[in-house]
Scaffold this active site. Structure first.
Site, PDB file in Angstrom:
ATOM      1  CE  LYS A 118     -28.368   0.759   7.270  1.00 47.88           C
ATOM      2  NZ  LYS A 118     -27.259   1.396   7.992  1.00 47.88           N
ATOM      3  CD  GLU A 202     -26.836  -5.324  -0.252  1.00 47.61           C
ATOM      4  OE1 GLU A 202     -26.215  -6.298   0.213  1.00 47.61           O
ATOM      5  OE2 GLU A 202     -26.837  -4.201   0.280  1.00 47.61           O
ATOM      6  CG  HIS A 236     -27.268 -10.608  12.281  1.00 42.07           C
ATOM      7  ND1 HIS A 236     -26.475 -10.824  11.181  1.00 42.07           N
ATOM      8  CD2 HIS A 236     -28.472 -11.129  11.980  1.00 42.07           C
ATOM      9  CE1 HIS A 236     -27.176 -11.435  10.252  1.00 42.07           C
ATOM     10  NE2 HIS A 236     -28.384 -11.640  10.707  1.00 42.07           N
ATOM     11  NE  ARG A 293     -21.953   1.318  17.130  1.00 40.80           N
ATOM     12  CZ  ARG A 293     -22.545   0.609  16.167  1.00 40.80           C
ATOM     13  NH1 ARG A 293     -23.494   1.169  15.421  1.00 40.80           N
ATOM     14  NH2 ARG A 293     -22.206  -0.632  15.939  1.00 40.80           N
TER      15      ARG A 293
HETATM   16  C1  MV4 Z   1     -25.017  -9.663   3.313  1.00 47.76           C
HETATM   17  C2  MV4 Z   1     -24.542 -10.982   3.305  1.00 47.76           C
HETATM   18  C3  MV4 Z   1     -24.308 -11.564   2.084  1.00 47.76           C
HETATM   19  N1  MV4 Z   1     -24.553 -10.876   0.948  1.00 47.76           N
HETATM   20  N2  MV4 Z   1     -25.247  -9.019   2.164  1.00 47.76           N
HETATM   21  C4  MV4 Z   1     -25.856  -9.332   7.980  1.00 47.76           C
HETATM   22  C5  MV4 Z   1     -26.018  -8.106   8.828  1.00 47.76           C
HETATM   23  C6  MV4 Z   1     -25.987  -6.939   7.908  1.00 47.76           C
HETATM   24  N3  MV4 Z   1     -25.112  -5.924   8.436  1.00 47.76           N
HETATM   25  C7  MV4 Z   1     -25.525  -7.458   6.610  1.00 47.76           C
HETATM   26  N4  MV4 Z   1     -25.449  -8.888   6.697  1.00 47.76           N
HETATM   27  C8  MV4 Z   1     -25.118  -9.631   5.623  1.00 47.76           C
HETATM   28  N5  MV4 Z   1     -25.285  -9.023   4.440  1.00 47.76           N
HETATM   29  C9  MV4 Z   1     -25.019  -9.634   1.011  1.00 47.76           C
HETATM   30  N6  MV4 Z   1     -25.272  -8.977  -0.110  1.00 47.76           N
HETATM   31  C10 MV4 Z   1     -24.331 -11.632   4.512  1.00 47.76           C
HETATM   32  C11 MV4 Z   1     -24.634 -10.958   5.696  1.00 47.76           C
HETATM   33  C12 MV4 Z   1     -24.413 -11.702   6.896  1.00 47.76           C
HETATM   34  C13 MV4 Z   1     -23.417 -11.333   7.783  1.00 47.76           C
HETATM   35  C14 MV4 Z   1     -22.623 -10.233   7.550  1.00 47.76           C
HETATM   36  C15 MV4 Z   1     -21.641  -9.874   8.431  1.00 47.76           C
HETATM   37  C16 MV4 Z   1     -21.443 -10.649   9.566  1.00 47.76           C
HETATM   38  C17 MV4 Z   1     -22.218 -11.737   9.821  1.00 47.76           C
HETATM   39  C18 MV4 Z   1     -23.218 -12.097   8.947  1.00 47.76           C
HETATM   40  C19 MV4 Z   1     -24.005 -13.221   9.200  1.00 47.76           C
HETATM   41  C20 MV4 Z   1     -24.985 -13.561   8.312  1.00 47.76           C
HETATM   42  C21 MV4 Z   1     -25.204 -12.806   7.176  1.00 47.76           C
END
Ligand code: MV4
Length: 500
Positions: A118, A202, A236, A293
């Site tokens: 990442k 982040e 998730h 993918r």
């Molecule tokens: C975040 C975020 C808020 N701010 N990054 C969750 C899984 C991973 N792919 C990244 N995720 C998140 N990253 C920052 N800087 C909130 C989430 C997140 C989230 C993102 C997409 C879909 C559902 C989620 C549920 C909780 C938190």
């Protein structure tokens, strides 16, 4: 041109069947592989050749690179499609396939590696002008440096695993006092989950939507096919996806699309891939990660763009190039997907097992069922809980919601608990109907998730079931069950009875 005629499908369930179907439409033969648990699965019979690869645990079958390559060799396959999950995003698998002289139907191993780390992905994206969430582009070295960095970024911050994705090893930190402990916890979790404890920081984006852009790249060009809205998730795991996103205007689509195309080009991408973005309420968007993918939710893009993404993957792998016209494409109408999982939504989404006793899949105008099971199949705990997907298309979002409700009511799956009733509740929810959704929607709405039966209803149901069973045994009537509502199955049972 890469002259392969036969494709080994290194997967199971609905995606294996989906890939086999695409192979046949492309005039290619398909080779299925199956574990001992999947001998009777539809993907095995749909393929032209099927080979056993070992016992049920994935580590002894679908994750065994040596056995998959041996199966490709034995069957004369010239290419390997990994589907999603299992080995799909393992650079070592892509490399091993290529080293064996076969075509990997996916991106180059180097693109998988670059996007899998990442912080490396963030460095590459920043260099390519793709907006990333404010924060670090190298792993944190010690707590003191992290506290300085977090002050500069501004609280709240998220501690994320460098090798992560999917939310594992993620910690939200509101104040400097809590940072050291969060670093330690996240690093420990990441070490266990990914074998790499490094973490970075982040800025925390409040209440973002999860919007992802589909890309396709061949030897000539890299294009985007608009967005999918994936905010309806639980822990998730996506449950519902739609295209287009209710939050994306044509102008925003063009800007996010251009960012996704730049992201793909920056890592030398080929084939189908997806860039995940956080979209905040003010319209700003940030690259999160790229999924290298085909994704579970690819059908909603297929329906609004009129494109077969798996066929395009095959064409690109054959060196034929994608079949899309050179002009920019626009989405038409609205598509929704509900994932039907063997999770008991009335029981905290506990994974359910059992034999599928009866399966009637939805059909009719604008309805597509992508499944990988049939009546008689056993659902075990060896694999993920996805049983199939109901996907609908309609001219607009309101009509798509109506159509999805109709399709979900046609679905009858008896023998294994599913989340079907959850989907029906969600469709009837005014906030969902108004598209007032973000990635925390389901966390705020536990009322939609659990609907455990009240104790007094359980007693009534138990007595009713005992009476029905007794009567069924005496008169050999069909036992008809309907998962949707309390009343309907009695009505249906009476109707069936009347027709005998
Ligand atoms: C975040 C975020 C808020 N701010 N990054 C969750 C899984 C991973 N792919 C990244 N995720 C998140 N990253 C920052 N800087 C909130 C989430 C997140 C989230 C993102 C997409 C879909 C559902 C989620 C549920 C909780 C938190």
């Amino acid at each position: 041109m890469s002259g392969f005629r036969r494709v080994l499908v290194a997967n199971r369930g609905e995606i294996a069947l989906r890939v086999i179907r695409a192979c046949h439409e492309e005039g290619l033969e398909a080779v299925a592989v199956y574990s001992e648990a999947d001998r009777l699965s539809p993907h095995v019979r749909a393929a032209d050749i099927a080979l056993p690869i070992g016992p049920p645990p994935p580590g002894e079958s679908y994750l065994r690179i040596d056995r998959l390559l041996a199966a490709a060799q034995a069957s004369g396959a010239g290419a390997v499609h990994p589907g999603y999950g299992f080995l799909a995003e393992r650079a070592a698998f892509a490399q091993a396939v290529t080293d064996a002289g076969l075509v990997f139907i996916g991106p180059p191993a180097a693109a998988i590696t670059a996007m899998g780390d990442k912080t490396e992905a963030r460095r590459r994206m920043a260099a390519a002008g793709v907006p990333i969430v404010p924060g670090l582009t190298l792993p944190v070295t010690d707590a003191a440096a992290a506290i300085d960095a977090a002050r500069a970024i501004g609280y709240p911050v998220l501690v994320k695993a460098s090798a992560g994705g999917g939310g594992k090893g993620m910690r939200l930190v509101q104040r400097a006092e809590d940072l050291a402990a969060a670093l330690e916890a996240a690093a420990s979790e990441a070490g266990k989950a990914f074998g790499d404890p490094s973490v970075y920081l982040e800025k925390y984006v409040e209440r973002p939507r999860h919007v992802e852009i589909q890309v396709l790249a061949d030897h000539r060009r890299t294009v985007h096919l608009g967005e999918r809205e994936c905010s309806i998730q639980r822990r998730h795991q996506k449950l519902v996806e739609e295209a287009p996103s209710p939050a994306v205007t044509p102008d925003l689509r063009e800007r996010m699309g251009a960012a996704a195309v730049a992201a793909a080009k920056a890592v030398g991408y080929r084939g189908a891939g997806t860039c995940e973005f956080l979209l905040s309420a003010d319209g700003s968007f940030y690259f999160l990660e790229m999924n290298t993918r085909i994704q579970v939710e690819h059908p909603v893009t297929e329906l609004v763009y009129g494109v077969d993404l798996v066929r395009e993957q095959l064409r690109i792998a054959r060196g034929m190039g994608m079949s899309l016209p050179d002009r920019p494409l626009t989405p038409r109408g609205w598509a929704l997907e509900c994932r039907i999982t063997s999770e008991d939504a009335a029981n905290g989404f506990l994974p359910a097992t059992g034999r599928i006793e009866y399966l009637r899949v939805p059909a009719g105008p604008g309805v597509r069922w992508d499944g990988g099971f049939e009546a008689g199949n056993e659902v075990t705990l060896f694999y993920d809980s996805l049983l199939g997907k109901v996907i609908v298309w309609a001219p607009d979002r309101a009509a798509a919601l109506v159509r999805m409700r109709r399709a979900l009511r046609e679905l009858v799956l008896i023998g294994v608990a599913t989340n079907q009733a959850f989907h029906l509740r969600l469709l009837d929810d005014p906030a969902f109907q108004a598209a007032e959704i973000d990635s925390q929607f389901l966390e705020r709405r536990p009322d939609l998730l659990d609907r455990p039966l009240a104790a007094e209803n359980l007693t009534v149901l138990a007595v009713a079931a005992a009476l029905a069973e007794d009567e069924a045994r005496q008169s050999r009537r069909p036992a008809v069950a309907d998962p949707h509502s309390g009343a309907t199955h009695w009505i249906r049972a009476a109707r069936s009875e009347g027709l005998r």
